[in-house]
Motif scaffolding. Structure first.
Motif, mmCIF file in Angstrom:
data_model
loop_
_atom_site.group_PDB
_atom_site.id
_atom_site.type_symbol
_atom_site.label_atom_id
_atom_site.label_comp_id
_atom_site.label_asym_id
_atom_site.label_seq_id
_atom_site.Cartn_x
_atom_site.Cartn_y
_atom_site.Cartn_z
ATOM 1 N N ALA A 1 0.616 -1.223 0.175
ATOM 2 C CA ALA A 1 -0.008 0.036 -0.077
ATOM 3 C C ALA A 1 0.849 1.270 -0.007
ATOM 4 O O ALA A 1 0.311 2.296 -0.403
ATOM 5 C CB ALA A 1 -0.960 -0.080 1.233
ATOM 6 N N GLY A 2 2.032 1.105 0.336
ATOM 7 C CA GLY A 2 3.134 2.062 0.313
ATOM 8 C C GLY A 2 2.788 3.399 1.387
ATOM 9 O O GLY A 2 2.935 4.604 1.093
ATOM 10 N N LEU A 3 2.334 2.967 2.485
ATOM 11 C CA LEU A 3 1.873 3.826 3.719
ATOM 12 C C LEU A 3 3.057 4.419 4.274
ATOM 13 O O LEU A 3 3.877 3.376 4.951
ATOM 14 C CB LEU A 3 0.813 3.251 4.334
ATOM 15 C CG LEU A 3 -0.598 3.050 3.872
ATOM 16 C CD1 LEU A 3 -1.696 2.742 4.940
ATOM 17 C CD2 LEU A 3 -1.052 4.216 3.001
ATOM 18 N N LEU B 1 -11.099 -11.955 8.560
ATOM 19 C CA LEU B 1 -9.770 -12.410 8.097
ATOM 20 C C LEU B 1 -9.919 -12.825 6.570
ATOM 21 O O LEU B 1 -8.924 -12.700 5.884
ATOM 22 C CB LEU B 1 -9.362 -13.551 8.934
ATOM 23 C CG LEU B 1 -8.915 -13.049 10.480
ATOM 24 C CD1 LEU B 1 -8.669 -14.114 11.391
ATOM 25 C CD2 LEU B 1 -7.688 -12.086 10.468
ATOM 26 N N LEU B 2 -11.154 -13.312 6.369
ATOM 27 C CA LEU B 2 -11.206 -13.941 4.932
ATOM 28 C C LEU B 2 -11.123 -12.800 4.121
ATOM 29 O O LEU B 2 -10.781 -12.791 2.887
ATOM 30 C CB LEU B 2 -12.524 -14.640 4.890
ATOM 31 C CG LEU B 2 -12.724 -15.165 3.263
ATOM 32 C CD1 LEU B 2 -11.698 -16.464 3.216
ATOM 33 C CD2 LEU B 2 -14.043 -16.066 3.426
ATOM 34 N N VAL B 3 -11.894 -11.782 4.291
ATOM 35 C CA VAL B 3 -11.797 -10.446 3.500
ATOM 36 C C VAL B 3 -10.488 -9.799 3.400
ATOM 37 O O VAL B 3 -9.925 -9.471 2.050
ATOM 38 C CB VAL B 3 -12.555 -9.355 4.058
ATOM 39 C CG1 VAL B 3 -12.673 -7.993 3.290
ATOM 40 C CG2 VAL B 3 -14.059 -9.806 4.113
ATOM 41 N N VAL B 4 -9.685 -9.832 4.263
ATOM 42 C CA VAL B 4 -8.232 -9.664 4.259
ATOM 43 C C VAL B 4 -7.468 -10.437 3.301
ATOM 44 O O VAL B 4 -6.664 -9.830 2.497
ATOM 45 C CB VAL B 4 -7.472 -9.544 5.762
ATOM 46 C CG1 VAL B 4 -6.164 -9.192 5.618
ATOM 47 C CG2 VAL B 4 -8.230 -8.478 6.643
ATOM 48 N N ALA B 5 -7.893 -11.782 3.333
ATOM 49 C CA ALA B 5 -6.888 -12.563 2.642
ATOM 50 C C ALA B 5 -7.130 -12.390 1.014
ATOM 51 O O ALA B 5 -6.303 -12.731 0.146
ATOM 52 C CB ALA B 5 -7.544 -13.969 2.659
ATOM 53 N N ALA C 1 -2.983 -5.479 -4.516
ATOM 54 C CA ALA C 1 -2.173 -4.165 -4.699
ATOM 55 C C ALA C 1 -3.008 -3.116 -4.888
ATOM 56 O O ALA C 1 -2.844 -1.654 -4.626
ATOM 57 C CB ALA C 1 -1.322 -4.254 -5.711
ATOM 58 N N ALA C 2 -4.324 -3.414 -5.650
ATOM 59 C CA ALA C 2 -5.364 -2.260 -5.883
ATOM 60 C C ALA C 2 -6.621 -2.144 -5.113
ATOM 61 O O ALA C 2 -7.202 -1.448 -5.359
ATOM 62 C CB ALA C 2 -5.941 -2.879 -7.272
ATOM 63 N N THR C 3 -6.439 -2.837 -3.720
ATOM 64 C CA THR C 3 -7.456 -2.765 -2.771
ATOM 65 C C THR C 3 -7.543 -1.513 -2.263
ATOM 66 O O THR C 3 -6.482 -0.983 -1.989
ATOM 67 C CB THR C 3 -7.345 -3.940 -1.875
ATOM 68 O OG1 THR C 3 -7.210 -5.244 -2.488
ATOM 69 C CG2 THR C 3 -8.384 -3.962 -0.851
ATOM 70 N N PRO C 4 -8.594 -0.622 -2.308
ATOM 71 C CA PRO C 4 -8.851 0.426 -1.434
ATOM 72 C C PRO C 4 -8.652 0.190 -0.016
ATOM 73 O O PRO C 4 -8.951 -0.668 0.534
ATOM 74 C CB PRO C 4 -10.320 0.990 -1.942
ATOM 75 C CG PRO C 4 -10.550 -0.103 -2.848
ATOM 76 C CD PRO C 4 -10.085 -1.170 -2.862
ATOM 77 N N ILE C 5 -7.780 1.263 0.559
ATOM 78 C CA ILE C 5 -7.492 1.268 1.984
ATOM 79 C C ILE C 5 -8.688 1.178 2.755
ATOM 80 O O ILE C 5 -8.669 0.478 3.892
ATOM 81 C CB ILE C 5 -6.547 2.599 2.383
ATOM 82 C CG1 ILE C 5 -5.092 2.458 1.648
ATOM 83 C CG2 ILE C 5 -6.396 2.512 3.805
ATOM 84 C CD1 ILE C 5 -4.292 1.174 2.201
#
Length: 439
Positions: free
Chosen positions: A273-275, A322-326, A330-334
């Motif tokens: 995410a480059g934060l 946790l399944l959503v996080v999986a 790279a393109a997922t909105p923060i």
């Protein structure tokens, strides 16, 4: 008391500092696990013994001693000139944490009558989650402004302030007579937990087999001794009650799974995410903020519906988040990452509150220190196992993908996805056990 307790969950500031610490000492990602293991293995192995010491000698006395010890340990961590020195200071910090949170839940419940137990635990759990939420927020600011050392030294004035506020506070009434401390049982149990967790960390080497053998021998000795001791460290008959052992196993699995967020999440937010550290801390704070909300709701839900349905709901929400996080990439909105972190945090908060209420209600009022320590111990077993197993899984997967010709970012994301798929499966595995007991 809650201010003093907060220095333990404020250790979430350290997770934000993982990339900075790794850079300062020239570490690879897998090496960072020892910052977690040295600390949590120490307080995890001591927790049950500390709870029993509090039951015998006074929870408030032990709690104050833990604050003094922790204040010194934080300074030693901040001043560590080398990585081994930092790890040694983390062991000392773990001793202080055991003294603080080994008696914290008991203090929270013993200051109030039993009919207020769930509300007292909800207040304690909410404050604990608040400390964990403030950690990443403060950690981002501290690391960016002062460097990684600040995540340690900043907690010394917090502990000293708590000590000052505790002046004149009266301890809750203790047992009518002074009971004996099972020193042999405490030594056997501490050695069992420490060697077992190290065996998990060293797998699949020969050293792991040796440590596992030592752990098995010590566990056998602990069970044999406890069956013959007039006042053992913990009444093992509790685990023969329907659902009690399964509930403790489920708590370990839920905390094992949820720690993936704080263990691997910082590297995803920094690399993919480059934060910067400041924003990384804000995003990570979504998980403990969710836990804070879950703990608050849990106190109301347990009083209204009972503990068992709340335990089931907590495990299900944890698995879903946790399944959503999986599936984050790279393109997922923060915003989606924040939602997923918060959702699993709400699940953990609900589960932990209901679980602690069940354990506390099952044990004698005179054993509240042991009851609170058991809740913290099973949580810690999950965290340390996560630090070992999930780090091993991440490192092996990333190395395999890199060897197969994958780009560095693709290899990282592949390992990230696998870790969180496994993490999401663990609370789901606990659901059938909990559902049978709830039915």
């Amino acid at each position: 008391m809650l201010l003093g307790t907060s220095v333990v969950p404020l250790d979430s500031t350290v997770n934000v500092a993982f990339p900075a610490i790794a850079g300062a000492f020239g570490l690879e990602v897998p090496a960072i696990q020892w910052i977690v293991i040295c600390y949590t293995l120490t307080y995890g192995s001591l927790m049950l013994a500390v709870g029993r010491i509090g039951d015998i000698f006074g929870h408030l006395r032990v709690f104050r001693a833990g604050l003094v010890w922790s204040a010194a340990a934080f300074l030693l961590c901040a001043l560590a000139p080398t990585y081994p020195a930092l790890l040694g200071a983390r062991v000392l910090q773990g001793i202080g944490a055991a003294l603080v949170i080994g008696c914290g839940p008991a203090l929270a419940t013993l200051l109030f009558p039993d009919e207020m137990r769930a509300r007292a635990l909800a207040a304690y759990a909410t404050a604990f989650a608040a400390g964990a939420a403030i950690g990443p927020l403060a950690g981002g600011v501290l690391v960016q402004a002062f460097g990684w050392e600040a995540v340690y030294w900043i907690r010394t004035p917090v502990t000293l302030a708590a000590l000052a506020l505790l002046r004149g506070v009266a301890a809750a009434p203790g047992p009518g007579r002074r009971e004996t401390f099972d020193a042999a049982g405490a030594l056997l149990f501490t050695t069992t937990v420490a060697t077992m967790l190290l065996a998990v960390n060293r797998a699949p080497s020969m050293l792991a087999l040796l440590l596992a053998a030592v752990a098995a021998a010590c566990l056998g000795g602990f069970l044999w001794w406890s069956a013959r001791s007039p006042r053992p460290l913990i009444d093992l008959g509790l685990f023969r009650r329907p659902g009690f052992a399964a509930l403790n196993l489920a708590n370990m699995l839920v905390n094992l799974a949820s720690f993936a967020v704080m263990l691997v999440g910082p590297f995803y937010l920094a690399r993919i995410a480059g934060l910067p550290a400041l924003w990384l801390g804000f995003v990570l704070a979504a998980a403990p903020l969710g836990g804070m909300l879950g703990s608050s709701l849990g106190g109301w839900a347990v009083a209204r519906f009972g503990a068992r349905p709340v335990v089931l709901a907590g495990a299900a929400l944890t698995a879903t988040g946790l399944l959503v996080v999986a599936f984050c990439g790279a393109a997922t909105p923060i915003a989606a990452v924040v939602f997923a972190f918060a959702l699993q945090g709400v699940g953990v908060g609900l589960f932990t509150l209901a679980y602690t209420d069940v354990v506390t209600a099952t044990m004698r009022r005179e054993d509240r220190g042991v009851a609170g320590s058991l809740a913290m111990l099973t949580r810690t077993l999950g965290v340390v196992t996560a630090a070992s197993v999930l780090t091993l899984l991440f490192g092996a997967t990333e190395a395999s993908l890199l060897a197969g010709g994958a780009a560095a970012e693709d290899a990282f994301l592949g390992a990230f996805h696998r870790v969180f798929l496994v993490a999401a499966a663990l609370p789901a595995l606990a659901l059938p056990l909990l559902a049978r007991r709830a039915g």
